[in-house]
Design a protein around this motif. Structure first.
Motif, PDB file in Angstrom:
ATOM      1  N   HIS A  32     -43.568  35.337   8.665  1.00  0.00           N
ATOM      2  CA  HIS A  32     -42.411  34.020   8.591  1.00  0.00           C
ATOM      3  C   HIS A  32     -42.914  32.720   8.891  1.00  0.00           C
ATOM      4  O   HIS A  32     -42.215  32.005   8.856  1.00  0.00           O
ATOM      5  CB  HIS A  32     -41.249  34.661   9.245  1.00  0.00           C
ATOM      6  N   GLY A  33     -43.944  32.820   9.381  1.00  0.00           N
ATOM      7  CA  GLY A  33     -44.422  31.502  10.246  1.00  0.00           C
ATOM      8  C   GLY A  33     -43.794  31.424  11.461  1.00  0.00           C
ATOM      9  O   GLY A  33     -42.716  32.077  11.497  1.00  0.00           O
ATOM     10  N   HIS A  34     -44.030  30.230  12.370  1.00  0.00           N
ATOM     11  CA  HIS A  34     -43.108  30.204  13.538  1.00  0.00           C
ATOM     12  C   HIS A  34     -41.890  29.748  13.431  1.00  0.00           C
ATOM     13  O   HIS A  34     -40.944  30.127  14.339  1.00  0.00           O
ATOM     14  CB  HIS A  34     -43.938  29.867  14.915  1.00  0.00           C
ATOM     15  N   GLY A  35     -41.691  28.912  12.535  1.00  0.00           N
ATOM     16  CA  GLY A  35     -40.382  28.076  12.369  1.00  0.00           C
ATOM     17  C   GLY A  35     -39.896  27.499  13.650  1.00  0.00           C
ATOM     18  O   GLY A  35     -40.951  26.746  14.301  1.00  0.00           O
ATOM     19  N   SER A  36     -38.895  27.651  14.097  1.00  0.00           N
ATOM     20  CA  SER A  36     -38.248  27.025  15.212  1.00  0.00           C
ATOM     21  C   SER A  36     -38.793  28.145  16.490  1.00  0.00           C
ATOM     22  O   SER A  36     -38.367  29.071  16.514  1.00  0.00           O
ATOM     23  CB  SER A  36     -36.815  27.021  15.523  1.00  0.00           C
ATOM     24  N   TRP A  37     -39.506  27.505  17.201  1.00  0.00           N
ATOM     25  CA  TRP A  37     -40.193  28.526  18.390  1.00  0.00           C
ATOM     26  C   TRP A  37     -38.999  28.924  19.318  1.00  0.00           C
ATOM     27  O   TRP A  37     -39.017  29.980  19.912  1.00  0.00           O
ATOM     28  CB  TRP A  37     -41.241  27.651  19.422  1.00  0.00           C
ATOM     29  N   ARG A  38     -37.817  28.218  19.394  1.00  0.00           N
ATOM     30  CA  ARG A  38     -36.676  28.553  20.267  1.00  0.00           C
ATOM     31  C   ARG A  38     -36.143  29.545  19.863  1.00  0.00           C
ATOM     32  O   ARG A  38     -35.849  30.618  20.589  1.00  0.00           O
ATOM     33  CB  ARG A  38     -35.959  27.200  20.077  1.00  0.00           C
ATOM     34  N   ALA A  39     -36.357  29.925  18.670  1.00  0.00           N
ATOM     35  CA  ALA A  39     -35.447  30.836  17.954  1.00  0.00           C
ATOM     36  C   ALA A  39     -36.398  32.232  17.692  1.00  0.00           C
ATOM     37  O   ALA A  39     -36.031  33.228  17.332  1.00  0.00           O
ATOM     38  CB  ALA A  39     -35.116  30.350  16.384  1.00  0.00           C
ATOM     39  N   LEU A  40     -37.661  32.009  17.631  1.00  0.00           N
ATOM     40  CA  LEU A  40     -38.630  32.854  17.431  1.00  0.00           C
ATOM     41  C   LEU A  40     -38.514  34.164  18.183  1.00  0.00           C
ATOM     42  O   LEU A  40     -38.463  35.290  17.894  1.00  0.00           O
ATOM     43  CB  LEU A  40     -39.940  32.318  17.567  1.00  0.00           C
ATOM     44  N   PRO A  41     -38.415  34.071  19.507  1.00  0.00           N
ATOM     45  CA  PRO A  41     -38.306  35.207  20.339  1.00  0.00           C
ATOM     46  C   PRO A  41     -37.075  36.387  20.037  1.00  0.00           C
ATOM     47  O   PRO A  41     -37.823  37.582  20.050  1.00  0.00           O
ATOM     48  CB  PRO A  41     -38.009  34.812  21.932  1.00  0.00           C
ATOM     49  N   SER A  42     -36.203  35.894  19.670  1.00  0.00           N
ATOM     50  CA  SER A  42     -34.964  36.761  19.463  1.00  0.00           C
ATOM     51  C   SER A  42     -35.416  37.513  17.892  1.00  0.00           C
ATOM     52  O   SER A  42     -35.304  38.651  17.787  1.00  0.00           O
ATOM     53  CB  SER A  42     -33.683  36.115  19.569  1.00  0.00           C
ATOM     54  N   LYS A  43     -35.776  36.537  17.425  1.00  0.00           N
ATOM     55  CA  LYS A  43     -35.955  37.193  15.998  1.00  0.00           C
ATOM     56  C   LYS A  43     -37.014  38.252  15.870  1.00  0.00           C
ATOM     57  O   LYS A  43     -37.233  39.137  15.001  1.00  0.00           O
ATOM     58  CB  LYS A  43     -36.453  36.046  14.921  1.00  0.00           C
ATOM     59  N   ALA A  44     -38.302  37.928  16.799  1.00  0.00           N
ATOM     60  CA  ALA A  44     -39.381  38.643  16.734  1.00  0.00           C
ATOM     61  C   ALA A  44     -39.204  39.883  17.770  1.00  0.00           C
ATOM     62  O   ALA A  44     -40.168  40.817  17.702  1.00  0.00           O
ATOM     63  CB  ALA A  44     -40.580  37.802  17.115  1.00  0.00           C
ATOM     64  N   GLY A  45     -37.855  39.845  18.479  1.00  0.00           N
ATOM     65  CA  GLY A  45     -37.744  40.998  19.185  1.00  0.00           C
ATOM     66  C   GLY A  45     -38.818  40.894  20.457  1.00  0.00           C
ATOM     67  O   GLY A  45     -39.077  41.840  21.213  1.00  0.00           O
ATOM     68  N   LEU A  46     -38.874  39.698  21.092  1.00  0.00           N
ATOM     69  CA  LEU A  46     -39.477  39.464  22.353  1.00  0.00           C
ATOM     70  C   LEU A  46     -38.787  38.872  23.155  1.00  0.00           C
ATOM     71  O   LEU A  46     -37.755  38.153  23.103  1.00  0.00           O
ATOM     72  CB  LEU A  46     -40.701  38.490  22.079  1.00  0.00           C
TER      73      LEU A  46
END
Length: 233
Positions: A32-46
């Motif tokens: 997906h690319g990183h997009g918003s770093w803020r939102a990334l962790p939850s989307k990536a399951g981290l």
DNA sequence: AATCGGCTCAACCGCTATTGT
DNA sequence: GACAATAGCGGTTGAGCCGAT
């Protein structure tokens, strides 16, 4: 300003990354690319904060990172760039492809600083701390005059690039990148360096003086001829 | 073998700059 | 223009490694 804290303290993990976490982050960014770093962790399951993810990516996981020992050329380049730019690690990193600012900073603090001190050179001013021999003086005179010239040039160039960047916002230029560059590196030092390499015309637009703000340490692309000349010393 | 001290480097922290609303 | 959210930078920390004693 209402700045968000570094990481919300609510159960977010800190400390060294595990291979599983690395894998999750890599897999997500590849897809997906990183997009918003803020939102990334939850989307990536981290269970990490976005900032931690960004740091891990930019300093360690990015595919265009070279790891391991610094070569003699890299070492000399760091010394000389530091003499010119000071502790602007991201700016220095733009001239050392595949090296991160963090890595350069670490290398400076652990190796080069000590080396210069040992040689009787002040690591901040890059001038001899005591009266060294004549040869040293001559050498430093050459360096200082060159560095002074380069510093002026650099300041002016920063302003020109700033203006160019503003223009690009109005009229975006087509991307010419084609390498390993991931979609996420658009704002990284390396990415900008490569990007700006094609925009060297900015040097023609140099103002006479400058006050490039300290925080604007992105986008340092030097004309190869000038950088090459500079690094010869 | 134990432990002490120095070194390295990944990661954190606090800040500023930039961007969006 | 004011404010909030986000990105990025530079300084610092601390865990782990390694050599010396």
């Amino acid at each position: 300003m209402g700045r968000s804290p570094y990481c919300d303290s609510s159960g977010l993990k800190k400390g060294p990354w595990t291979p599983e976490e690395d894998h999750k982050l890599l897999a997500y960014i590849h897809q997906h690319g990183h997009g918003s770093w803020r939102a990334l962790p939850s989307k990536a399951g981290l269970e990490r904060c976005g900032k931690s993810c960004r740091l891990r990516w930019t300093n360690y996981l990015r595919p265009d990172i070279k790891r391991g020992k610094f070569s003699l050329q890299e070492e000399q380049a760091i010394e000389q760039l530091h003499a010119l730019l000071g502790n602007r690690w991201s700016a220095i990193a733009t001239h050392l492809p595949k090296r991160t600012d963090n890595e350069i900073k670490n290398y400076w603090n652990t190796h080069l600083k000590k080396k210069l001190i040992k040689m009787g050179i002040d690591p901040i001013t890059h001038k001899p701390t005591k009266n060294n021999n004549e040869e040293m003086k001559v050498k430093n005179n050459i360096n200082n005059s060159t560095l002074s010239h380069m510093a002026q040039w650099e300041t002016a160039r920063l302003e020109a690039e700033e203006r160019l960047a503003r223009q690009h916002k109005i009229q975006p230029i087509p991307s010419s990148s084609g390498g390993v560059e991931s979609p996420t590196t658009s704002s990284t030092a390396t990415g900008n360096c490569q990007h700006l390499a094609g925009e060297r015309g900015v040097a023609d637009d140099l103002p006479s003086s400058g006050s490039g703000s300290a925080g604007e340490s992105k986008n340092y692309g030097w004309p190869d001829t000038i950088l090459g000349e500079f690094l010869r010393f």
